[in-house]
Design a protein around this motif. Structure first.
Motif, short mmCIF file in Angstrom:
data_model
loop_
_atom_site.label_atom_id
_atom_site.label_comp_id
_atom_site.label_asym_id
_atom_site.label_seq_id
_atom_site.Cartn_x
_atom_site.Cartn_y
_atom_site.Cartn_z
N MET A 225 10.50 0.45 2.73
CA MET A 225 9.22 0.59 2.33
C MET A 225 8.43 -0.56 2.90
N GLN B 233 5.77 -0.27 6.13
CA GLN B 233 4.35 -0.46 5.85
C GLN B 233 3.95 -1.88 6.60
N ILE C 222 -2.55 -4.73 1.22
CA ILE C 222 -1.29 -5.62 1.34
C ILE C 222 -0.29 -5.73 -0.17
N TYR D 218 -1.13 -4.03 -2.71
CA TYR D 218 -0.69 -2.57 -3.20
C TYR D 218 0.63 -2.42 -2.83
N ALA D 219 0.72 -2.43 -1.52
CA ALA D 219 1.83 -1.71 -0.73
C ALA D 219 3.12 -2.39 -0.96
N LEU D 220 3.37 -3.62 -1.15
CA LEU D 220 4.49 -4.48 -1.65
C LEU D 220 4.59 -4.31 -3.14
N ILE E 196 3.94 -1.48 -5.07
CA ILE E 196 4.38 -0.26 -5.27
C ILE E 196 5.94 0.06 -5.31
N VAL E 197 6.45 -1.06 -4.30
CA VAL E 197 7.90 -0.93 -4.27
C VAL E 197 8.63 -1.44 -5.38
N PRO F 2 -3.09 -2.29 5.93
CA PRO F 2 -1.94 -3.18 6.70
C PRO F 2 -0.97 -2.23 7.46
#
Lengths: 207, 386
Positions: free
Chosen positions: A90, A94, B60, B62-64, B66-67, B381
């Motif tokens: 992920m 991303q 940026i 949020y994207a990391l 969520i993981v 991103p």
């Protein structure tokens, strides 16, 4: 009520593998295809696909609490592999990190799910290769836009693990009907809502 | 170390890293709501550029984040299966509501917001950000409801050797839930305010040509911090009588438990005092012309993050030896897994999370250095980060 929750859980698990399956397939095929175009095709679907797993585990925890703990802790290292793969995959997708990291992440996740399938079926470890093969096929169908084949490979990815589950007798592992009744009010409207919204993301981004 | 010690260490480390992402996400989304609302009403380009610049940093993060959230969710089943088996009926309900209402919906609304940029009617686009923010707060709501149950179990009945859900509304009126929720919300708004202030100060130190842009951001950051910190401290102190009533032994749980609590209070007081002292200096931009406060603002960025971690240490370590206070001991909840397997996952997840935090920091730092766009660029991103 028991049937309802099996259907909800089934829908979420099938949705996860049918959708995220082509993400992992795309990752597995990445070294053999043009990087930017391949990833660009997956981008609008990506976040939406992966969150099905989050919803599935949430429902598993609340509706089947005595199954969830046994299932996950019974395959501890396998899930460590799946999750480590998910984290790498992920983040790499991303952030457009290196292709080999996307590939490695996808490989770890797919082999991990394969190992989980082998664990559920008490089958030899070789069975683990089934999942990467199916995901790669599904990814190829998605990337080459063979939409007539898409439902077929989606089902091929989605069914092995839920079918392997069906050997488990869930009676006695489920939450009490009080908890299930409360959650039903939330789960049943939300799933179709998310499907519609996710479809809108794809529709908007292809405009 | 035994399996239970390793599992506890893993939970503490992964939760702390996860919470760093959560704080910034909640803080920034709140400020983004203000920025985009102003843009949608006034149509002024500076507000749109602010929404874009701070929105990119938010996405940026949020994207990391969520993981890390996905790993957190699995961890209950992997290492703490005793919790699900004993209390899954009660504790699982708020947790599942969080994943369905908040996580599942939040990421979908955010996806629509990202991909709908410039393609949707701007009021619809604004509504999507409101929904993202609302579901983000719902996430905090349900997680704190679940945590409140662990601190002071309510709304259950014992049936055989498991807990059953008896009264769901009791979970939502739990005193250990309500005050702590307010405390966490104001903590994340403070993080947002301090972050905006520090990043804007950095640009003034670098003699940015974007004076109007960062002047507005800095003012917004300082005012947000000044408004949020008194409520933050109020909600913090409001918890002491509740703790005294329901967890009387909390401050004696371990000999060192007072240290994190003391540091947290010290940081909270400092931020309150400094932000109120800065308020009058906003007049005629005195604080920017003086320059030396700008350096303090940059140094201050990590402080509210640190305070939040200290706060969680006090809350969670202070609950020991109980996982569910008075009902389930931590040592009885750990999965029947070999210590070596937990050690493996501890090493794997901790190193991955440290890596994620570093990547997050590096990418945010790069977005910060690059500054606001002169020409419009996509906010996500997913497209522009690298």
């Amino acid at each position: 009520m028991e049937m309802l929750w099996l259907v909800v859980l089934g829908t979420l698990v099938v949705g996860y593998f049918a959708l995220a399956g082509f993400d992992y397939g795309t990752g597995l095929l990445l070294p053999f295809r043009g990087r930017d175009e391949t990833l660009r095709r997956m981008t609008p679907f990506f976040l939406g696909n992966e969150v099905w797993l989050v919803a599935a585990i949430g429902v598993l925890f609340a509706a089947f609490p005595r199954l969830e703990g046994e299932l996950l802790s019974g395959a501890h290292s396998t899930f460590t592999l799946v999750l480590a793969g998910l984290v790498l995959f992920m983040a790499a997708v991303q952030l457009r990190l290196w292709s080999w990291l996307v590939f490695t992440g996808a490989l770890m996740v797919s082999v991990g799910w394969g190992l989980f399938l082998a664990h559920l079926l008490h089958a030899p470890v070789v069975v683990a290769l089934v999942m990467p093969a199916l995901f790669a096929l599904h990814g190829w169908v998605f990337q080459t836009r063979r939409w007539t084949l898409f439902p077929v490979t989606a089902l091929l990815c989605a069914l092995p693990i839920p079918l392997a589950f069906s050997s488990i007798d869930v009676a006695g592992l489920m939450a009490h009907t009080d908890t299930l009744g409360l959650l039903a009010w939330v789960a049943i409207p939300i799933i179709p809502l998310v499907v519609v919204l996710q479809w809108s993301i794809v529709a908007i981004s292809s405009r | 170390m035994s399996a239970v010690d390793l599992a506890r260490l893993q939970f503490a480390l992964t939760t702390s890293f996860h919470f760093l992402f959560v704080l910034l996400t909640l803080g920034l989304v709140t400020l983004l709501v203000i920025m985009q609302t102003r843009f949608t009403i006034t149509g002024a380009p500076v507000h749109e550029r602010m929404t874009r610049f701070w929105g990119r940093i938010y996405v940026i993060n949020y994207a990391l984040g969520i993981v890390t959230g996905i790993v957190m969710e699995f961890q209950f089943g992997l290492n703490w299966s005793g919790l699900a088996i004993y209390a899954g009926d009660v504790f699982g309900a708020p947790l599942a509501l969080e994943t369905l209402i908040a996580f599942f919906l939040e990421s979908t609304f955010l996806g629509l917001w990202i991909f709908g940029w410039g393609k949707l009617n701007r009021w619809v686009h604004l509504a999507l950000l409101y929904l993202t923010a609302l579901t983000a707060y719902a996430s905090a709501f349900w997680i704190m409801a679940a945590n409140g149950f662990l601190q002071h179990p309510v709304g259950y009945r014992v049936e055989g050797n498991v807990l059953r859900l008896d009264d769901f509304s009791a979970l939502l009126t739990n005193p250990t839930f309500n005050s702590a929720l307010m405390h966490v919300i104001f903590a994340s708004i403070t993080v947002g305010g301090v972050f905006l202030t520090g990043v804007s100060a950095y640009h003034f130190i670098k003699r940015t040509p974007e004076v109007d842009f960062f002047r507005r951001s800095l003012r917004m950051g300082v005012i947000t911090t000044a408004l949020a910190t008194p409520s933050l401290i109020g909600a913090g102190f409001a918890q002491f009588p509740i703790i005294a009533k329901f967890q009387p032994g909390k401050s004696e749980a371990t000999p060192w438990i007072g240290a994190p609590l003391g540091f947290m209070i010290l940081i909270g007081m400092t931020l309150t005092m400094v932000s109120w002292l800065t308020l009058p200096l906003l007049i005629k931009d005195a604080v920017i012309r003086m320059r030396f406060p700008l350096y303090l603002m940059v140094i201050g960025i990590p402080l509210p993050f640190l305070a939040a971690i200290f706060g969680w240490m006090f809350r969670e370590v202070g609950r020991q030896p109980w996982l569910i206070y008075g009902l389930l001991r931590t040592e009885d909840a750990v999965s029947h897994v070999d210590a070596s397997q937990i050690l493996l996952s501890l090493i794997v997840f901790t190193s991955l999370f440290v890596l994620l935090a570093c990547v997050d920091w590096a990418l945010i730092a790069r977005a910060v250095r690059r500054g606001p766009d002169v020409t419009p660029a996509p906010v996500s991103p997913l497209v522009v980060t690298l």
